[in-house]
Write an enzyme that holds these catalytic residues in place. Structure first.
Site, PDB file in Angstrom:
ATOM      1  N   GLY A 115       0.879  -1.232   0.115  1.00 17.51           N
ATOM      2  CA  GLY A 115       0.066   0.068   0.101  1.00 17.51           C
ATOM      3  C   GLY A 115       0.854   1.104   0.265  1.00 17.51           C
ATOM      4  N   SER A 161      -3.684  -3.544  -2.511  1.00 18.00           N
ATOM      5  CA  SER A 161      -4.506  -3.017  -1.563  1.00 18.00           C
ATOM      6  C   SER A 161      -6.204  -3.592  -1.875  1.00 18.00           C
ATOM      7  CB  SER A 161      -4.520  -1.538  -1.431  1.00 18.00           C
ATOM      8  OG  SER A 161      -5.539  -0.969  -0.597  1.00 18.00           O
ATOM      9  N   ASP A 163      -8.461  -1.873  -0.712  1.00 18.82           N
ATOM     10  CA  ASP A 163      -9.302  -0.724  -0.634  1.00 18.82           C
ATOM     11  C   ASP A 163      -9.414   0.257  -1.973  1.00 18.82           C
ATOM     12  OD1 ASP A 163      -9.805  -1.129   2.085  1.00 18.82           O
ATOM     13  OD2 ASP A 163      -8.274   0.071   2.909  1.00 18.82           O
ATOM     14  N   MET A 205     -14.983  -2.657   4.597  1.00 20.07           N
ATOM     15  CA  MET A 205     -13.664  -2.077   4.713  1.00 20.07           C
ATOM     16  C   MET A 205     -13.620  -0.468   3.924  1.00 20.07           C
ATOM     17  SD  MET A 205     -10.732  -4.963   5.141  1.00 20.07           S
ATOM     18  CE  MET A 205     -10.928  -5.934   6.741  1.00 20.07           C
ATOM     19  N   HIS A 295     -12.797  -9.527   7.643  1.00 13.83           N
ATOM     20  CA  HIS A 295     -11.733  -9.949   7.009  1.00 13.83           C
ATOM     21  C   HIS A 295     -11.966 -11.101   6.035  1.00 13.83           C
ATOM     22  CE1 HIS A 295      -9.155  -7.659   9.917  1.00 13.83           C
ATOM     23  NE2 HIS A 295      -8.259  -7.908   9.068  1.00 13.83           N
ATOM     24  N   THR A 535     -20.722  -9.495 -24.591  1.00 15.07           N
ATOM     25  CA  THR A 535     -20.587 -10.530 -25.087  1.00 15.07           C
ATOM     26  C   THR A 535     -19.413 -11.176 -24.472  1.00 15.07           C
ATOM     27  OG1 THR A 535     -19.629 -11.946 -26.999  1.00 15.07           O
ATOM     28  CG2 THR A 535     -19.241  -9.571 -26.956  1.00 15.07           C
ATOM     29  N   SER A 537     -17.656 -13.311 -25.640  1.00 14.70           N
ATOM     30  CA  SER A 537     -16.327 -13.437 -26.594  1.00 14.70           C
ATOM     31  C   SER A 537     -15.410 -12.241 -26.641  1.00 14.70           C
ATOM     32  CB  SER A 537     -16.872 -13.683 -27.984  1.00 14.70           C
ATOM     33  OG  SER A 537     -17.639 -14.979 -27.850  1.00 14.70           O
TER      34      SER A 537
END
Length: 779
Positions: A115, A161, A163, A205, A295, A535, A537
């Site tokens: 982070g 991260s 977040d 979170m 968590h 789609t 694809s």
């Protein structure tokens, strides 16, 4: 103590990789990519275990890595090389020890996955590097000759991260996996909430960043959301209760409110789930429960997007290391829309910290501006589609339009989310949304059926619960308007359509092309038309991304993970898995990137006997050196149209025959499993954002004459993501310059370059390295 190893020749580097801060799904994919790409570039790779703690402690915490050391990493959650909070590295003495350990190991470049705090520490380390080396010499811990090869340190950052709280990038490694956990939980809660007519307050979170809360609200159709960057108005209690009351009066049986853990009001007073629960219980008398996901949002296997993102960013990080000079600012590897880019790390960190400062100063407009533009667009899309009675957004009556909405082609995840958003936005702006059920055949054959025809005006209550539904709620069909062009024109005129919003794949693209070419003969088609590619694809010209492709990839990756587990359990088995995708190898290639396939066969490249010979010989060598190791299962992916001769079963049988009993081969065909299921969060949120843009685009033609509309080449356009931008492409230009009509795909497929990365990371031999007759590697 032995002296440090001699530096590698030329621009080759010893590259260390570490994970730091909170873990996030996809970190292991990045580590795998850094290790294998480093080896491919004739560099050495080192894993630094337990983050900066391992860098400070050295010794066994720093391990030289080989290709097989990262086998099986892609599907694992968390970080397999560990992460730890390191107070020692925050002090200069700790960084001094880390510098000594790096020199003694010979490491001259670092890839940091973490982070903003972890990346800030990395840049500080780089800026202090020369001073640290000088101090080590002064203290006689190193000699001047030992530090000579290490005069500058290369550092590259990757943002891991959940977040998604780093400015300068649209997505961080792990954020979409975390969003998927939240959406799965809310989708499950939806069922019990509807059953008992309950309200649920969901805490997610995000201390300083509301990305998870915003995207979860958008993906699940939540009634209200609280974000740190954009607190609700001063009268938020009355506003929230009013919205929820109106939704209940329209027949909605459940209420969902999403609260970020860092949520607060305009005065920075914390808004907790308990505050919201008490308000709903006492004011609206709703049976209200609180769910804190905690968590759960961090764990589990990474989704397909995070595997792809981490892999591509890990490869780019190695390239950035090799490109760097002493003057190069420390880069952080980012993604903007569909493009991997490098940006200055310090600027990204400063902008990230500036968000928190803007919030603290109650400058919430500034906080939103500091987030990427995509975040603001998603917020606006949510605000305009969660409540349709917003008088201030309503257009003048002369600007109101009757907008037809039709699905064309095979079903794709996100079609319903796009339709829901289009209907909500139409109603907010004063337009009349009209669903044309079951495609063009439904329009022509059943438009005037009694008691209910296929042409129906849509209300908010009709579509409110569609955001998480797979398939097509209004029905879809592959047939084209050319099957009965006069009747199609008649229906357009009868129901007074002023604009058309088409959602679908290559058939939808073809349908728009037909309507464009029929304009001279049929005035009814002289209306603005927008196509939203949807789609599995991902083969629609004019865009690099189609709604539904991410859902398909997640289904396919989950299927392949299970297959690979079976292959690994037997130690000596390979599966050849057939993927859908029409004559585009996109799905096979990106899935191959996401699961670590040994080889991928696509229609663009085809299959020949020499290719198979090389791959079979590579399998022989690979299984001979595995020695019964764990995670030894292997997969080959083959697109359904890669070859008419070498079918999936034929390839599996060829491998089995050539194995001579030394290993086994099986084939598997997931089929329509790849189309169905609940849409992924990415497909939901992008469908909403792109649908709102399409309706905004269409209403720009309100009040124009048919002649003015026909004269404007943009009046028939396809919306697309190209590189780092969302663009509208005029159909005539896209048809002529970008379309391979014979193969039903774009002429220039941006993902083709990723095929080389799949081969590089799997260790697949290059044609030039092998004997043309037997397929063996040449020394």
């Amino acid at each position: 103590m032995p002296p440090p190893p001699a530096p590698l020749p030329g621009k080759k580097r010893r590259i260390g990789v570490l994970t730091s801060g909170g873990d996030s799904p996809g970190m292991n994919g990045a580590v795998r990519a850094v290790v294998r790409m480093s080896i491919d570039q004739d560099c050495e790779s080192y894993a630094i275990y337990e983050g900066y703690e391992g860098l400070v402690r050295g010794g066994d915490f720093i391990k030289k890595m080989g290709r097989d050391d990262v086998r099986g990493y892609l599907s694992e959650g968390g970080t397999l090389i560990g992460t730890a909070r390191c107070m020692a590295f925050m002090e200069r003495a700790g960084r001094l020890q880390a510098a000594r350990n790096m020199v003694m190991t010979g490491i001259d470049a670092l890839v940091i996955i973490g982070g903003d705090g972890s990346l800030t520490g990395a840049d500080t380390f780089r800026r202090e590097w020369s001073g640290l080396l000088s101090e080590l010499v002064e203290k006689k811990e190193l000699t001047a000759s030992q530090i000579e090869p290490f005069q500058y340190l290369n550092i590259v950052g990757l943002v891991g991260s959940i977040d998604n709280d780093m400015s300068s990038t649209d997505a961080t490694i792990g954020c979409y996996s975390s969003l998927a956990r939240i959406c799965d939980a809310v989708d499950c809660i939806d069922a019990t909430a509807s059953s008992h007519q309950r309200a649920f307050v969901i805490e997610v979170m995000g201390r300083h960043c509301g990305w998870l809360a915003q995207m979860a609200a958008l993906s699940t159709g939540a009634d209200f959301a609280f974000l740190p960057e954009k607190p609700p108005n001063e009268n938020w209690k009355e506003e929230m209760c009013g919205i929820i009351s109106r939704h209940r009066k329209m027949g909605k049986r459940k209420t969902i409110v999403i609260v970020a853990e860092g949520a607060h009001d305009l005065s920075l007073h914390k808004v907790t789930p308990t505050h919201v629960k008490d308000l709903l219980s006492n004011t609206l008398k709703l049976d209200t429960r609180i769910t804190t996901l905690g968590h759960v949002q961090r764990g589990g296997s990474p989704c397909a997007y995070d595997r792809m993102l981490s892999t591509l960013q890990g490869c780019e990080a190695v390239k950035a290391v090799l490109d760097a000079t002493p003057e190069t600012p420390t880069p952080v590897i980012c993604v903007i829309e569909n493009k991997i880019v490098r940006k200055p790390l310090i600027k990204a960190v400063e902008d990230t910290h500036a968000v928190a400062k803007a919030i603290e100063a109650k400058d919430f407009d500034r906080a939103m501006q500091l987030r990427d533009a995509e975040f603001s667009e998603y917020h606006n899309a949510y605000m305009t589609t969660t409540a349709t009675d917003q008088p201030e957004m309503r257009l003048p009556k002369e600007k109101h339009m009757r907008i037809g909405i039709i699905h064309v082609g095979a079903p794709a995840g996100g079609m319903n989310a796009a339709t829901r958003a289009a209907v909500a936005y139409c109603l907010t702006r004063g337009h009349t949304p009209i669903a044309l059920h079951n495609g063009f055949p439904g329009l022509c054959r059943h438009h005037d059926d009694q008691p209910l025809g296929s042409v129906r005006e849509m209300s908010w209550s009709d579509v409110e619960g569609w955001v998480s539904k797979g398939g097509s709620e209004i029905g879809t069909n592959r047939a084209l308007p050319s099957d009965d062009m006069p009747k199609t024109a008649y229906c357009f005129e009868k129901y007074k359509l002023n604009a058309l919003f088409i959602i679908g794949g290559f058939e939808a693209f073809t349908a728009v092309s037909e309507l464009r070419r029929a304009r001279p003969e049929y005035p009814a088609f002289r209306i603005p038309i927008a196509l939203l590619p949807a789609t599995i694809s991902n083969n629609v010209p004019g865009t690099e991304y189609s709604v539904g492709s991410d859902t398909c990839l997640n289904a396919l990756v989950e299927y392949c993970d299970a297959i690979k587990q079976s292959a690994s359990a037997s130690r000596r088995r390979i599966f050849v898995v057939e993927t859908q995708g029409g004559k585009s190898g996109y799905i096979a290639t990106i899935a191959g990137l996401s699961i670590g396939a040994l080889a991928v066969y696509t229609p663009e490249e085809g299959i020949n006997i020499r290719m198979l010979s090389r791959d079979i010989e590579h399998l022989r060598t690979s299984f001979a050196t595995d020695q019964g190791q764990s995670r030894a299962g292997k997969l080959i992916l083959r697109n359904e149209h890669a070859s008419d001769t070498y079918t999936t079963e034929v390839i599996a049988n060829m491998i089995r025959e050539e194995a001579k009993g030394r290993f086994e081969s099986r084939f598997a065909i997931p089929g329509h499993v790849q189309q169905g299921g609940t849409p992924s969060p990415m497909d939901r949120v992008r469908a909403v954002r792109l649908a709102v843009k399409c309706i905004t685009f269409l209403e720009g033609f309100a009040g124009k004459s048919k002649e003015e509309i026909v004269a404007d080449p943009m009046s028939m356009s396809v919306i697309g993501i190209k590189g780092a931008s969302v663009v509208f492409g005029p159909m005539e230009k896209v048809e002529k310059e970008e379309t391979n009509w014979k193969e039903r795909r774009p002429k220039d497929e941006s993902w083709l370059q990723l095929k080389k990365i799949v081969d590089t990371l799997s260790g697949r031999p290059k044609p030039g390295d092998c004997c043309q007759s037997c397929g063996k590697r040449q020394s």
